[in-house]
Design an enzyme around this catalytic site. Structure first.
Site, PDB file in Angstrom:
ATOM      1  N   GLY B 292      20.386 -22.089   6.522  1.00  0.00           N
ATOM      2  CA  GLY B 292      19.302 -21.623   7.386  1.00  0.00           C
ATOM      3  C   GLY B 292      19.010 -22.611   8.499  1.00  0.00           C
ATOM      4  O   GLY B 292      19.896 -23.340   8.961  1.00  0.00           O
ATOM      5  N   SER B 293      17.742 -22.668   8.895  1.00  0.00           N
ATOM      6  CA  SER B 293      17.386 -23.359  10.141  1.00  0.00           C
ATOM      7  C   SER B 293      17.592 -24.863  10.127  1.00  0.00           C
ATOM      8  O   SER B 293      17.516 -25.501  11.180  1.00  0.00           O
ATOM      9  CB  SER B 293      15.936 -23.056  10.489  1.00  0.00           C
ATOM     10  N   VAL B 294      17.836 -25.435   8.962  1.00  0.00           N
ATOM     11  CA  VAL B 294      18.193 -26.861   8.942  1.00  0.00           C
ATOM     12  C   VAL B 294      19.430 -27.085   9.812  1.00  0.00           C
ATOM     13  O   VAL B 294      19.618 -28.143  10.417  1.00  0.00           O
ATOM     14  CB  VAL B 294      18.441 -27.307   7.487  1.00  0.00           C
TER      15      VAL B 294
END
Lengths: 114, 588
Positions: B292-294
């Site tokens: 995800g956004s990591v």
């Protein structure tokens, strides 16, 4: 006295050199016996001590394992929380150079602590 | 035939010389008698022999003296060889024992020495309930000595010994003990009864541990205090959000040393049977997740380093972005345009996808490969998993990967790549091997410029001050970080919604200030499918689950890693309430 005299001189039918050699031989035999007996005792002591060291080492290993179990971080954390202990809040920390400022400030009442 | 006969014929010079020597010896006694020195020669021979014996006695005496004075006995040298399955102690970086060999006993029975085998059978089963009754009955019905069970503790051995059972005997053996039990179990791993590593560090350093032969401890990079804080907070998050599994990592990004590695659920290496596969798996290394956004940390670092964008470049996020068959949304619209900084702090999927598309597949391939995202993390841990990546970097794949979809990597690989971005730009494998004080870390290779690394540290700090990572801010520790709330694939589709399963992750770095070559610590927390509860108002985004967990870990480990707090007035000011954008809504 000449060397040949030492070699040929006799006392009661025995040559002095033979008697001297016999005494040296006897002394050597006794010395060897004494040393071997002493070494045997030492060896027995060493074996006993080695057995003790082995037993102690076993105990040390077991105690080491026990210490690690008792000092396990999760166990210590559990014990600490059970007794109501917690780390000091960062809001209560102060740098050494700010100590004068804190000392000059009015005393905090218990209720005003963050 | 005499010697003279042998040499009667014509002789060579050597033959003549030999002939003369032999003849000289043959006539030695006659010569002595002729010169009247036979008696003197005899004495000489006696003295000669006496001298030889004397020399022999002296040599023996010297040998005995040497043996007595320089014997290894009593000089601290063990004469007993270590057991064949002996393994060296495993310790943490400060010498705290993690695994060690301890004395154990094997139990033997010999039915030929028993008058009443049934009584022995009943007594043994009562004393050691883990003995298989059928096996014991079979042995007792036989006619030879048999090995029944091993790994008995000295206490158990003493208890059985006290029963005075005929035909029951013991032999000492070496057993491996993991006194921390479930704590740090995955990173320590375990070994087999015959002394071979099976998993974790026990497997990773198997040769070194066995070569040390139980004498020299093998030190890992793990710090037990840091591990304790990480596992403690992970267990707290586990109890609070009940994820399917969770992962934690603490890494010194300058040296690449792993200070702590945790995976829940966990197991007890002392009794490995009875645990399911999920529990036995070290999810930090052996499981791959869509992060995800990591992943936007990698996308933004790529965009900045390749010169595709600057932190202040404007991105249009007003309308959903359509790429091929997919439409990329931001749940929280906010303003129609965002700077790259805001794309990062608001975790805008549209903005990240636009940046990825601007860079293009070639640039993304080059950078993401350099970050190690397309390979298994190079690690001593053999369980390091290979990532799942798109076969071809189409526009669709590039856009998806920009915000952490369409690619699944292990937390270890994620931490390795992120360390390169945050340590000044040098990619080096993370290691479980402790570096000695002053020892230089592995050389590695540069993947981004130092200036890009500094900008990323600044962006991550900003994200914690005013973005999705505010819950991870800890007073005076200058924490930076990036959240990731990845919706999970269910039957081939991403399920979006308030209670949909997600992977909540937070990659934190502290301190974000100071020189680029300073020690800095990455804390990665991943909660797989956290469940909503009243405490977090039913929200399971990383901003409310993984971020506060990472913050608490940082708060606890800072003193252990030597990071001092720098407390300013703004640190003590009340924090603003999170908005929809800073709660990580865009990440879902």
């Amino acid at each position: 006295m000449k060397l040949s005299g030492v070699l040929t001189r006799k006392v009661r039918g025995f040559r002095v050199i033979d008697l001297a050699a016999m005494l040296v031989l006897l002394a050597l035999a006794l010395t060897v016996y004494a040393f071997k007996t002493s070494a045997g005792r030492e060896r027995t002591d060493i074996t006993d001590i080695e057995t003790q060291i082995h037993d102690e080492s076993r105990q040390v290993r077991l105690l080491q394992a026990q210490v690690v179990r008792l000092e396990s971080p999760d166990r210590l954390e559990r014990l600490a929380s059970q007794s109501g202990q917690a780390p000091v809040s960062a809001r209560q920390e102060v740098a050494p150079d700010a100590l004068a400022t804190v000392a000059a400030a009015p005393a905090l009442t218990p209720a005003s602590h963050p | 035939m005499t010697v003279a006969d042998v040499f009667a014929g014509p002789l060579s010079p050597i033959g003549r010389w030999l002939y003369k020597r032999l003849w000289w010896v043959e006539h030695g006694y006659e010569r002595a008698r002729a010169s009247e020195s036979a008696e003197g020669d005899t004495r000489l021979r006696i003295f000669f022999v006496l001298g030889l014996f004397g020399a022999g006695f002296v040599a023996l005496g010297l040998g005995a003296t040497k043996a007595a004075l320089f014997s290894p006995y009593g000089h601290g040298v063990e004469l007993t060889a270590p057991a064949a399955n002996a393994r060296a102690d495993l310790t943490d970086r400060n010498g705290q024992v993690l695994a060690l060999d301890v004395p154990r006993f094997g139990l033997y029975v010999d039915p030929r020495e028993m008058a009443f085998p049934d009584r022995v059978r009943a007594a043994l089963l009562q004393a050691v309930p883990t003995i298989a009754p059928e096996k014991l009955a079979r042995f007792l019905a036989g006619d030879r000595r048999e090995y029944v069970i091993g790994d008995l503790t000295p206490e158990t051995q003493a208890a059985i010994h006290a029963l005075a059972l005929p035909g029951v005997s013991f032999e000492e053996e070496t057993g491996r003990d993991y006194p921390l039990q479930r704590f740090a179990a995955h990173v320590i791993g375990f070994s087999s009864r015959d002394g071979f590593g099976i998993s974790g560090a026990e497997k990773a350093f198997d040769n070194q541990i066995r070569a040390a032969g139980g004498r020299t401890p093998v030190a890992l990079s793990i710090d037990l205090r840091v591990q304790g804080a990480l596992e403690g907070e992970l267990a707290r998050a586990d109890a609070e959000f009940q994820p399917d599994d969770s992962v934690g990592l603490v890494v010194n990004v300058r040296t690449g040393e792993i200070l702590a590695m945790a995976s829940l659920p966990t197991f007890d290496p002392n009794t490995v049977t009875g645990f399911d596969r999920n529990t036995m798996t070290n999810h930090a290394a052996a499981t791959v997740y869509e992060p995800g956004s990591v992943m936007k940390v990698f996308t933004v670092a790529m965009g900045l380093d390749a010169g595709v964008a600057t932190p202040d470049k404007i991105f249009d996020v007003a309308t959903p972005l359509v790429v091929g068959s997919q439409t990329i949304h931001d749940l929280e619209h906010g303003p129609g345009t965002l700077t790259l900084r805001e794309v990062f702090t608001h975790s805008s999927n549209i903005g990240a996808a636009r940046l990825g598309l601007m860079a293009g597949p070639d640039v993304m391939n080059r950078y993401f490969r350099a970050f190690g995202l397309f390979d298994a993390a190079p690690s001593e841990l053999l369980e390091s998993a290979r990532p799942l990546t798109p076969q071809k970097l189409t526009d669709n794949a590039v856009a998806s990967m920009s915000f952490g979809h369409a690619i699944a990597v292990s937390p270890l690989a994620l931490a390795t790549g992120m360390s390169a971005i945050l340590n000044g730009g040098v990619y080096r494998p993370l290691t479980l091997r402790r570096l000695d004080p002053g020892q230089a870390p592995a050389t590695g290779h540069r993947v981004i410029q130092e200036t890009t690394s500094l900008t990323m540290l600044s962006l991550m700090r900003q994200n914690v001050l005013e973005g999705t990572g505010t819950q991870a801010d800890e007073i005076g520790l200058r924490v930076g970080g990036k959240t990731g709330t990845a919706t999970k694939l269910v039957h081939g589709h991403y399920v979006v919604g308030k209670n949909a399963a997600n992977l909540a992750s937070f990659a934190a770095i502290f301190p974000t200030d100071g020189p680029i070559g300073a020690d800095r610590y990455l804390v990665l927390i991943m909660l797989d499918a956290p469940k909503a509860n009243a405490a977090d108002k039913g929200v399971t985004t990383a901003a409310f689950t993984a971020a506060p967990t990472a913050g608490r870990v940082i708060d606890r480990i800072a003193p252990f890693v030597g990071v001092r707090r720098v407390i300013t007035a703004s640190d003590l000011a009340p924090k603003p309430a999170p908005t929809a954008a800073t709660s990580g809504a865009n990440e879902q």
